[in-house]
Write a protein that holds these residues in place. Structure first.
Motif, PDB file in Angstrom:
ATOM      1  N   ASP A 336       0.867  -1.180   0.000  1.00  0.00           N
ATOM      2  CA  ASP A 336       0.000   0.000   0.000  1.00  0.00           C
ATOM      3  C   ASP A 336       0.905   1.231   0.000  1.00  0.00           C
ATOM      4  O   ASP A 336       1.638   1.474   0.955  1.00  0.00           O
ATOM      5  CB  ASP A 336      -0.898  -0.009   1.237  1.00  0.00           C
ATOM      6  CG  ASP A 336      -1.912   1.129   1.240  1.00  0.00           C
ATOM      7  OD1 ASP A 336      -1.506   2.281   1.003  1.00  0.00           O
ATOM      8  OD2 ASP A 336      -3.100   0.866   1.488  1.00  0.00           O
ATOM      9  N   SER A 337       0.859   2.025  -1.065  1.00  0.00           N
ATOM     10  CA  SER A 337       1.807   3.134  -1.211  1.00  0.00           C
ATOM     11  C   SER A 337       1.685   4.146  -0.078  1.00  0.00           C
ATOM     12  O   SER A 337       2.697   4.677   0.399  1.00  0.00           O
ATOM     13  CB  SER A 337       1.605   3.822  -2.567  1.00  0.00           C
ATOM     14  OG  SER A 337       0.287   4.320  -2.690  1.00  0.00           O
ATOM     15  N   ASN A 338       0.465   4.429   0.375  1.00  0.00           N
ATOM     16  CA  ASN A 338       0.288   5.398   1.458  1.00  0.00           C
ATOM     17  C   ASN A 338       0.878   4.883   2.770  1.00  0.00           C
ATOM     18  O   ASN A 338       1.579   5.611   3.485  1.00  0.00           O
ATOM     19  CB  ASN A 338      -1.197   5.731   1.641  1.00  0.00           C
ATOM     20  CG  ASN A 338      -1.766   6.478   0.459  1.00  0.00           C
ATOM     21  OD1 ASN A 338      -1.079   7.251  -0.201  1.00  0.00           O
ATOM     22  ND2 ASN A 338      -3.039   6.251   0.167  1.00  0.00           N
ATOM     23  N   ARG A 339       0.602   3.636   3.083  1.00  0.00           N
ATOM     24  CA  ARG A 339       1.128   3.062   4.327  1.00  0.00           C
ATOM     25  C   ARG A 339       2.642   2.883   4.247  1.00  0.00           C
ATOM     26  O   ARG A 339       3.352   2.991   5.259  1.00  0.00           O
ATOM     27  CB  ARG A 339       0.429   1.739   4.622  1.00  0.00           C
ATOM     28  CG  ARG A 339      -1.038   1.902   4.962  1.00  0.00           C
ATOM     29  CD  ARG A 339      -1.777   0.571   5.015  1.00  0.00           C
ATOM     30  NE  ARG A 339      -1.261  -0.304   6.050  1.00  0.00           N
ATOM     31  CZ  ARG A 339      -1.737  -1.517   6.289  1.00  0.00           C
ATOM     32  NH1 ARG A 339      -2.749  -1.990   5.557  1.00  0.00           N
ATOM     33  NH2 ARG A 339      -1.233  -2.263   7.251  1.00  0.00           N
ATOM     34  N   GLU A 342       4.109   6.218   5.055  1.00  0.00           N
ATOM     35  CA  GLU A 342       3.965   6.522   6.482  1.00  0.00           C
ATOM     36  C   GLU A 342       4.958   5.728   7.333  1.00  0.00           C
ATOM     37  O   GLU A 342       5.398   6.203   8.372  1.00  0.00           O
ATOM     38  CB  GLU A 342       2.535   6.210   6.935  1.00  0.00           C
ATOM     39  CG  GLU A 342       1.489   7.154   6.366  1.00  0.00           C
ATOM     40  CD  GLU A 342       0.078   6.709   6.686  1.00  0.00           C
ATOM     41  OE1 GLU A 342      -0.071   5.643   7.334  1.00  0.00           O
ATOM     42  OE2 GLU A 342      -0.867   7.400   6.284  1.00  0.00           O
ATOM     43  N   ARG A 350       7.755  11.035  -1.672  1.00  0.00           N
ATOM     44  CA  ARG A 350       6.453  10.900  -2.319  1.00  0.00           C
ATOM     45  C   ARG A 350       6.394   9.562  -3.030  1.00  0.00           C
ATOM     46  O   ARG A 350       7.398   9.101  -3.569  1.00  0.00           O
ATOM     47  CB  ARG A 350       6.235  12.038  -3.322  1.00  0.00           C
ATOM     48  CG  ARG A 350       4.801  12.196  -3.790  1.00  0.00           C
ATOM     49  CD  ARG A 350       4.643  13.482  -4.574  1.00  0.00           C
ATOM     50  NE  ARG A 350       3.244  13.833  -4.761  1.00  0.00           N
ATOM     51  CZ  ARG A 350       2.822  14.973  -5.293  1.00  0.00           C
ATOM     52  NH1 ARG A 350       3.704  15.868  -5.675  1.00  0.00           N
ATOM     53  NH2 ARG A 350       1.546  15.219  -5.425  1.00  0.00           N
ATOM     54  N   SER A 352       3.445   6.685  -5.220  1.00  0.00           N
ATOM     55  CA  SER A 352       2.102   6.395  -5.721  1.00  0.00           C
ATOM     56  C   SER A 352       2.130   5.068  -6.458  1.00  0.00           C
ATOM     57  O   SER A 352       3.180   4.633  -6.953  1.00  0.00           O
ATOM     58  CB  SER A 352       1.608   7.506  -6.664  1.00  0.00           C
ATOM     59  OG  SER A 352       2.458   7.619  -7.788  1.00  0.00           O
TER      60      SER A 352
END
Length: 751
Positions: A336-339, A342, A350, A352
């Motif tokens: 998961d790119s967002n996790r 984080e 950055r 995505s």
């Protein structure tokens, strides 16, 4: 519609089975054509005892009708639904379970046969068109007189058709060659179907004689050794393309096949790199770190993405550590790119996910394959951000053993567009994760990259060449620190080092969230990533190694509106990273370098621990007013440290706004602009200044030290439309130079 979508995904996604397939997996893989009309689960038991005669118990029409009705609504009923259905139909839960398995297999088979039929039709169409063109080329006819034509009289349209046909033929041959690698046998192409004998075989683009479309598999054995449980057979299903209409379908199929081939090769290389020791990896004399033997590497592996570009240098590292996270949770985080961002906030500027080729099998990430873009950073203006486009592939090799591999795809992407300059190539890199007792995992991380060293400042080249900048040690150290922080935050007990009497539980979470936003903005300002639209300034009165940038802050509740100026520089200091970190984070010594301290010591009003190390915390500091005309001020500070480096980030905050946050209010509306420091070791073999002392051989003895990055973000004008003045730039430049000089003086390291 939801059930149909799930069935469609079953046909499109990768499915893979490890070397330890359960009985349920065996039943799932059966075609189900023999006993689909009403066979019960007794047939499954008979399969385990071959000498016994099979007993068939047909379901009643009413039972089949009820089962079909639920299947249309939910092809994957859970245990509760199966139990209710078995009671209602007077069946055993195993019978219901096996019926749904066989029904799903039958549906998948029907889909595969349909796609196989489409492939055959397209191949027949291509063959017919090709033969008509060949006939026209063999006996050209003059369009004016109707007689035989010489070669020069062939129409322009026929010449275009001939060129187009040759292009299609070459493209189809490439697709068939790739498909043949996966099937383990030669695949007949359009060229063979045009032979004089004209065989009736259709295009075999991953279509086997079993009629199951492209779900043929390729098996590669990965000998993982004693830690991972012997040799493990890995099977990756190759799903057929969703469309093969015309040239577009062939191009998609070709790219997909190339991605699959690259993913398999990269995974195989990663596992071997994680498992093998000498002679592939050797210990260095300085520090005992592992170094990749490039000669042995070239003998062992075939380059996945071509040869190294001219002018590029190689960095390769491996690190193993214990992390307080289980394998499934870590795999979900990485996919998961967002996790992922984080989990590694100071390393990933950055990221995505640009395309999901497969989301995995059976609700897991096993077989997941996706394209990603990322900007990787070292917190210094002297090191350019690394932009990479890569393929990420996840595979389960055994129970509790997973691997996630990354590999650049710049050499695969369409070359018809203008090529963009790539400053970094990511060779097969990633991690192998093995579950351990007590919720921990053993993580073996491998980082292997080639990059353009000419863009890196001389001060940071030893750090990057040793792998300490972007290498495996930094990934593992950050992962350990972040997982330890998450474990503490999720714990119901408050650490004894916390003194947050005036802060509620909700306020503790809001304060940590605000600190995380502060640190993220600090990192974005140091490295000039695309998170914010920075404009670099070239001012003659600014030091050479100081990067000054500006941007406009408009309609962002988390920042004051106006013109924001960012200045950052990096310097070498002859002190250890630990000593430098302890000095900068100590609120009692802050007046020695910080003009915001009003010349006196600061008091720590609140302290929230984020790890076992005392340096991992979020603090709220208060500067004492020196006279009645000065107002007391609060400073939010976050500090973190691990084996790869440390960070001290702070920002002045409004007192009323912080009272809201400490009571659990929304921290998104607290305006702040961060400043701070990033500290890393100077790296083995650093070409930094010499101490003046000499070794026995007479050569100078280099003093080990630290690389310190200092960065400020300051609001120079509260009007976003205002123009930047030279005085503002000079003020920020003087501030950063003065701060560096004060730190050197306090640590007695004047140069």
């Amino acid at each position: 519609m939801e059930g149909q979508g799930e069935v469609t995904r079953l046909a499109e996604n990768f499915e893979s089975g490890g070397g330890r397939r359960s009985r349920e997996d065996e039943h799932e893989s059966r075609s189900g054509s023999d006993n689909m009309d009403g066979a019960s689960g007794d047939d499954q038991d008979a399969a385990d005892n071959p000498p016994r005669k099979k007993r068939y118990h047909r379901h009643t029409p009413q039972q089949i009708q009820e089962l079909e009705s639920l299947f249309k609504e939910c092809p994957h009923p859970d245990e509760k639904q199966r139990l209710e259905l078995s009671k209602r139909l007077c069946l055993e839960t195993r019978q219901v379970k096996f019926w749904f398995q066989n029904r799903r297999t039958q549906m998948k088979t029907q889909l595969e046969r349909h796609e196989n039929s489409i492939l055959r039709q397209e191949n027949d169409k291509l063959r017919a068109e090709n033969m008509s063109i060949r006939d026209a080329m063999r006996n050209p006819i003059c369009t004016n007189c109707g007689g035989p034509a010489i070669i020069g009289d062939i129409s322009l349209e026929e010449q275009h058709l001939r060129i187009e046909n040759a292009r299609l033929k070459d493209e189809l041959d490439r697709v068939c060659a790739l498909a043949g690698k996966f099937l383990g046998r030669p695949i007949s192409s359009l060229a063979s179907s045009m032979a004089p004998a004209m065989p009736s075989s259709s295009l075999e683009l991953g279509v086997g004689s079993n009629g199951f479309g492209g779900l043929s598999t390729v098996a590669t054995t990965l000998p993982l050794g004693p830690d991972f449980g012997g040799g493990i057979s890995s099977t990756l299903p190759v799903a057929p393309p969703t469309s093969t209409t015309g040239v577009t379908g062939l191009e998609r199929s070709l790219e997909r096949s190339m991605f699959l081939e690259l993913a398999l090769a990269a995974m195989d290389e990663l596992v071997k790199m994680a498992q093998n020791d000498e002679p592939l990896w050797v210990r260095s004399l300085e520090g005992g770190r592992e170094i990749l033997n490039l000669e042995e590497y070239m003998r062992t592996f075939t380059p996945c993405i071509g040869m190294k570009p001219n002018g590029f240098v190689t960095e390769s590292t491996r690190e193993t550590g214990m992390v307080i996270i289980n394998s499934l949770a870590l795999v979900e985080t990485l996919m998961d790119s967002n996790r992922w961002a984080e989990m590694f906030p100071c390393m990933i500027a950055r990221t995505s996910t640009t395309d999901v080729i497969s989301s995995g099998m059976g609700g897991t990430r096993n077989g997941a394959l996706q394209l990603m873009h990322a900007e990787l950073q070292v917190l210094s203006p002297l090191v350019p951000v690394r932009e990479v486009n890569f393929l990420r592939f996840c595979k389960q090799h055994a129970e509790g053993v997973w691997a996630v591999v990354d590999v650049s795809i710049d050499t695969i992407r369409d070359t018809s567009v203008a090529p963009t300059f790539v400053n970094c190539r990511r060779l097969p890199s990633g991690c192998v994760v093995q579950d351990m007792p007590n919720g921990y995992s053993k993580v073996t991380w491998v980082e292997h990259a080639e990059y353009d060293e000419s863009a890196v400042h001389q001060l940071y080249r030893p750090l990057l060449s040793s792998g300490m900048g972007f290498g495996a040690q930094r990934w593992v150290a950050t992962l350990q620190r972040q997982c330890e922080c998450l474990a503490i935050l999720m714990s119901s007990t408050v650490p004894t080092r916390d003194h947050t009497a005036a802060i509620t539980a909700g306020g503790r979470r809001s304060m940590l969230k605000l600190a995380q936003r502060m640190t993220d903005n600090f990192c974005a300002g140091v490295c000039a990533s695309t998170v914010h639209k920075w404009n670099k300034l070239c001012a003659g009165n600014v030091d050479e190694d100081v990067r000054v940038m500006t941007r406009k802050s408009v309609d962002d509740p988390g920042e004051p509106p106006g013109i924001v100026l960012s200045a950052a520089t990096s310097v070498w200091l002859p002190v250890s990273p630990q000593r430098l970190f302890d000095f900068l984070r100590d609120e009692r010594l802050r007046s020695e370098w910080d003009i915001l301290s009003n010349g006196g010591p600061m008091q720590e009003m609140a302290h929230i621990a984020k790890g076992q190390d005392h340096g991992n915390c979020v603090s709220l500091l208060r500067a004492s007013a020196m006279n009645a005309n000065q107002s007391s001020m609060l400073i939010l500070q976050e500090t973190c440290i691990d084996a790869a480096g440390s960070l001290v980030v702070y920002a002045p905050v409004d007192i009323p706004a912080m009272h809201v946050v400490m009571n659990g209010g929304d921290s998104a509306y607290v305006a702040l602009l961060p400043s701070g420091f990033a500290i890393v070791p100077d790296g083995p073999g650093s070409r930094g200044p010499n101490s003046g002392a000499h070794t026995n051989s007479g050569g100078p003895n280099r003093v080990s030290g630290s690389l310190l990055t200092v960065a400020f973000q300051i609001l120079v004008n509260s009007l976003p439309t205002a123009k930047l003045t030279v005085e503002s730039v000079e003020t920020v430049n003087n501030l950063i130079s003065c701060t560096v000089q004060k730190i050197k003086a306090a640590l007695h390291c004047e140069s």
